[in-house]
Design a protein around this motif. Structure first.
Motif, PDB file in Angstrom:
ATOM      1  N   LEU A 132       5.163   6.039   1.063  1.00 23.23           N
ATOM      2  CA  LEU A 132       3.800   6.533   0.917  1.00 23.23           C
ATOM      3  C   LEU A 132       3.335   6.445  -0.541  1.00 23.23           C
ATOM      4  O   LEU A 132       2.211   6.014  -0.819  1.00 23.23           O
ATOM      5  N   LEU A 133       4.180   6.838  -1.470  1.00 23.00           N
ATOM      6  CA  LEU A 133       3.786   6.789  -2.881  1.00 23.00           C
ATOM      7  C   LEU A 133       3.504   5.362  -3.335  1.00 23.00           C
ATOM      8  O   LEU A 133       2.544   5.110  -4.073  1.00 23.00           O
ATOM      9  N   VAL A 134       4.326   4.430  -2.886  1.00 22.60           N
ATOM     10  CA  VAL A 134       4.092   3.023  -3.245  1.00 22.60           C
ATOM     11  C   VAL A 134       2.759   2.556  -2.679  1.00 22.60           C
ATOM     12  O   VAL A 134       1.986   1.851  -3.349  1.00 22.60           O
ATOM     13  N   TRP A 135       2.466   2.959  -1.439  1.00 25.16           N
ATOM     14  CA  TRP A 135       1.203   2.556  -0.832  1.00 25.16           C
ATOM     15  C   TRP A 135       0.020   3.168  -1.576  1.00 25.16           C
ATOM     16  O   TRP A 135      -0.985   2.504  -1.817  1.00 25.16           O
ATOM     17  N   PHE A 136       0.122   4.425  -1.959  1.00 21.93           N
ATOM     18  CA  PHE A 136      -0.960   5.073  -2.713  1.00 21.93           C
ATOM     19  C   PHE A 136      -1.204   4.362  -4.037  1.00 21.93           C
ATOM     20  O   PHE A 136      -2.349   4.175  -4.464  1.00 21.93           O
ATOM     21  N   GLU A 137      -0.134   3.976  -4.699  1.00 15.79           N
ATOM     22  CA  GLU A 137      -0.278   3.302  -5.986  1.00 15.79           C
ATOM     23  C   GLU A 137      -0.962   1.946  -5.837  1.00 15.79           C
ATOM     24  O   GLU A 137      -1.677   1.506  -6.734  1.00 15.79           O
ATOM     25  N   ARG A 138      -0.764   1.299  -4.708  1.00 17.82           N
ATOM     26  CA  ARG A 138      -1.462   0.036  -4.466  1.00 17.82           C
ATOM     27  C   ARG A 138      -2.971   0.244  -4.387  1.00 17.82           C
ATOM     28  O   ARG A 138      -3.745  -0.673  -4.670  1.00 17.82           O
ATOM     29  N   TRP A 139      -3.379   1.421  -3.996  1.00 13.20           N
ATOM     30  CA  TRP A 139      -4.809   1.746  -3.922  1.00 13.20           C
ATOM     31  C   TRP A 139      -5.333   2.328  -5.240  1.00 13.20           C
ATOM     32  O   TRP A 139      -6.481   2.759  -5.311  1.00 13.20           O
ATOM     33  N   GLY A 140      -4.502   2.355  -6.254  1.00 13.24           N
ATOM     34  CA  GLY A 140      -4.951   2.810  -7.570  1.00 13.24           C
ATOM     35  C   GLY A 140      -4.680   4.262  -7.884  1.00 13.24           C
ATOM     36  O   GLY A 140      -5.165   4.777  -8.899  1.00 13.24           O
TER      37      GLY A 140
END
Length: 373
Positions: free
Chosen positions: A47-55
């Motif tokens: 989840l954290l990796v995915w959030f970081e992809r969104w900025g």
């Protein structure tokens, strides 16, 4: 073969448990054993990796706060659930973190005018464990969350972004049967203000709304002397659940009791979702009578549900007034994934979390050094 080697080996004695020294866990606590712990770590990281992809950039707030500071962002009932203790050396009252959002509001407000300009928008994310006094033996004392907060943007596009992000994150995990329930905090609040009832009657109405009890709402309103048209309009909130298409008729029905503006704002959020994140629009429903959740919400409120789980896997909403309680005026919206509920939903759908498999044991041979001498 020696005499000892020729003797048959006796089976090992079964392990015994001395129940007199058994140490139970406190109400609401539980252990995570290796498989569950690895799954939790893998899900959090995903989840954290995915959030970081969104900025969104990760922040790590402390586990403890001064109770007076944390309490500014909480309602009376949530303040009562804080675990508190006296700080050694100062005598100040300290609380374990029971909600991350007030902490984010404090962190950002302290930096407005310095590292953060007044017009900045910030996308932050976090993974955190919350501690609350449980409500009964079946309630949890620890809540494990991974969430995002979008501060500085009060537009419907910011609301829609979080819904799009939540949907994309769940799809990436393999979920496809989840749905979004959207509501607006001001619908019920403005309607109650219009009716002008006592706090006791308002609490009764909120209780009946939480249970979708139309008959109970009608009885309370009639007993309070509310006119027939307003009674019917307010009681209809219990049935105002379904696809966003119902918002047009609901506005006509509810504007007579002061809730029209909030419904217009919710319609704008739905339009932004359909325009900017169309792939998740089919999973969006509205629930105008939703009253559960934190007192600090001012606009959009959202819950995400999935089959096989009795509680939301995601909760969130808009809280435009919260940061001002810490000294800076910034609009904000956020949401949090409940990791316990999310894991149950994925298990019910037979979805495996990538990276949660235990590594196979390895035998390592080390070459010995040649003897000297």
């Amino acid at each position: 073969m020696s005499r000892d080697e020729a003797k048959p080996r006796r089976p090992a004695e079964p392990a015994t448990v001395d129940t007199s020294v058994f140490s139970p866990l406190p109400i609401g606590a539980r252990d995570l054993l290796p498989i569950a712990a690895r799954r939790r770590r893998a899900l959090t990281n995903e989840l954290l990796v995915w959030f970081e992809r969104w900025g969104y950039r990760e922040i790590v707030p402390p586990l403890i706060e001064y109770f007076e500071v944390l309490g500014r962002g909480l309602g009376a009932e949530d303040r009562e659930r804080c675990v508190r203790f006296i700080e050694a050396g100062t005598g100040g009252v300290v609380a374990l973190r029971s909600d991350v959002t007030p902490q984010i509001a404090r962190v950002v407000a302290q930096r407005v005018g310095g590292a953060v300009a007044a017009g900045d928008s910030m996308r932050l994310c976090y993974a955190a464990t919350l501690v609350r006094l449980p409500n009964g033996r079946d309630d949890r004392a620890e809540l494990h969350q991974v969430g995002v907060e979008y501060l500085g943007d009060g537009s419907e596009s910011a609301d829609a972004e979080l819904i799009g992000l939540a949907d994309a994150s769940l799809l990436a995990l393999g979920s496809s049967a989840h749905r979004f329930d959207l509501s607006h905090a001001a619908v019920v609040r403005d309607a109650l203000a219009f009716l002008g009832l006592s706090p006791t009657i308002e609490r009764e109405l909120r209780d009946h709304l939480a249970r979708k009890d139309l008959d109970g709402l009608t009885r309370v309103l009639e007993r309070a002397g509310v006119d027939r048209a307003s009674t019917q309009a307010f009681a209809s909130l219990a049935d105002s659940y379904g696809p966003p298409a119902l918002l047009a008729a609901a506005r006509k029905r509810l504007r007579s009791i002061g809730a029209g503006e909030a419904i217009d704002q919710l319609r704008e959020v739905v339009a932004a979702i359909e325009r900017e994140h169309p792939s998740c629009a089919a999973r969006v429903l509205v629930d105008l009578g939703e009253v559960r959740g934190f007192d600090y919400y001012t606009g959009l409120r959202l819950r995400v549900w999935a089959p096989g789980v009795g509680s939301p896997i995601v909760r969130g909403g808009r809280y435009d007034d919260l940061v001002s309680r810490y000294g800076a005026a910034l609009p904000a919206v956020g949401l949090a994934f409940d990791l316990d509920a999310l894991e149950d939903a994925l298990a019910a759908a037979d979805i495996q979390v990538a990276g949660a498999e235990l590594s196979a044991a390895r035998l390592i041979a080390v070459e010995s050094s040649p003897r000297l001498g």
